[in-house]
Design an enzyme around this catalytic site. Sequence first.
Site, PDB file in Angstrom:
ATOM      1  N   PRO A 179       0.843  -1.203   0.000  1.00 37.79           N
ATOM      2  CA  PRO A 179       0.000   0.000   0.000  1.00 37.79           C
ATOM      3  C   PRO A 179       0.877   1.251   0.000  1.00 37.79           C
ATOM      4  O   PRO A 179       1.841   1.345   0.743  1.00 37.79           O
ATOM      5  CB  PRO A 179      -0.782  -0.111   1.316  1.00 37.79           C
ATOM      6  CG  PRO A 179      -0.569  -1.496   1.810  1.00 37.79           C
ATOM      7  CD  PRO A 179       0.705  -1.988   1.210  1.00 37.79           C
ATOM      8  N   GLU A 180       0.529   2.196  -0.876  1.00 42.11           N
ATOM      9  CA  GLU A 180       1.263   3.458  -0.940  1.00 42.11           C
ATOM     10  C   GLU A 180       0.355   4.569  -0.403  1.00 42.11           C
ATOM     11  O   GLU A 180      -0.714   4.299   0.136  1.00 42.11           O
ATOM     12  CB  GLU A 180       1.690   3.743  -2.384  1.00 42.11           C
ATOM     13  CG  GLU A 180       2.549   2.622  -2.977  1.00 42.11           C
ATOM     14  CD  GLU A 180       2.989   2.910  -4.399  1.00 42.11           C
ATOM     15  OE1 GLU A 180       3.104   4.100  -4.758  1.00 42.11           O
ATOM     16  OE2 GLU A 180       3.203   1.960  -5.155  1.00 42.11           O
TER      17      GLU A 180
END
Length: 277
Positions: free
Chosen positions: A2-3
Amino acid sequence: MPELPEVETIVRALSASLTGLTVSKVVVHRKDVIHGYPAPLSKFLPRQTISRIYRRAKRIVMVLDEPTELVIHLGMTGRLDVVSPKSVIEKHTHLRMAFVDYDCELRFRDPRRFGGVWLLPAVDKHLGPRLGKLGPEPLPLKPTDFFDLLQRNRQIKALLLDQSAIAGIGNIYCDEALHAAGIHPTIKSDSLDKKIAGQLLRHIKRILNKAIELRGSTLSDYRRPDGSSGGYQHQHKVYDREDRPCRNCGTMIERLQVAGRSSFVCPNCQNKSVPKV
Ligand SMILES: [Zn+2]
């Protein structure tokens, strides 16, 4: 992994459902994903109220009774789910948190365990054991400050992925932004002039904001806290599109190794030399 857009999506969902709730019970299934101070978590957290949830880089920060914060990093495969306490406890669930007068519980699940949970004094500014230093957030960043941080003899991709230089950008949005700006990932960051650096920052912000609006990219593990997928993966122009035509020019996308990561590049749109405008 996840960014920034995925973590922002998770934070907004958790904030809407958990802010103001008081923890009633915590069950820790794996102690080695818990770090920080004070310990143990299962004794400290009950009776603490979550006053605010916010994002710093790729970290989820829950503000407890001052001055303590619970910091969650999802690593590669981490997930936070808000589910019924009666639902089946999935494998690799490391932590469960229940709340007073609330029908659901929060579960932290992370098969590969690159993520973790840190209980830290707020003054630590999210810096606990194994949590590295963070550079500035990209969304509020000024063009002059961005240009200044590019003045290093490093590959542009390696620099953008370096969380201590600029925080929150990972492989997906780095590749998409470099493609949008016509910049090859291997060129040196200090070879970009002010105008091109400004264009790159505008593309970074535009792509991150659009991805937040579409609630992130689901390629494998990432899910929103209610279990649903994000929508930005359908907008990717290069990422995860090896041997498929570039959406701008039709040239086949290539996969390269840059900065130790798989990198997706259009050899036509992204010339190795510094782009001219
Ligand atoms: Zn192209």
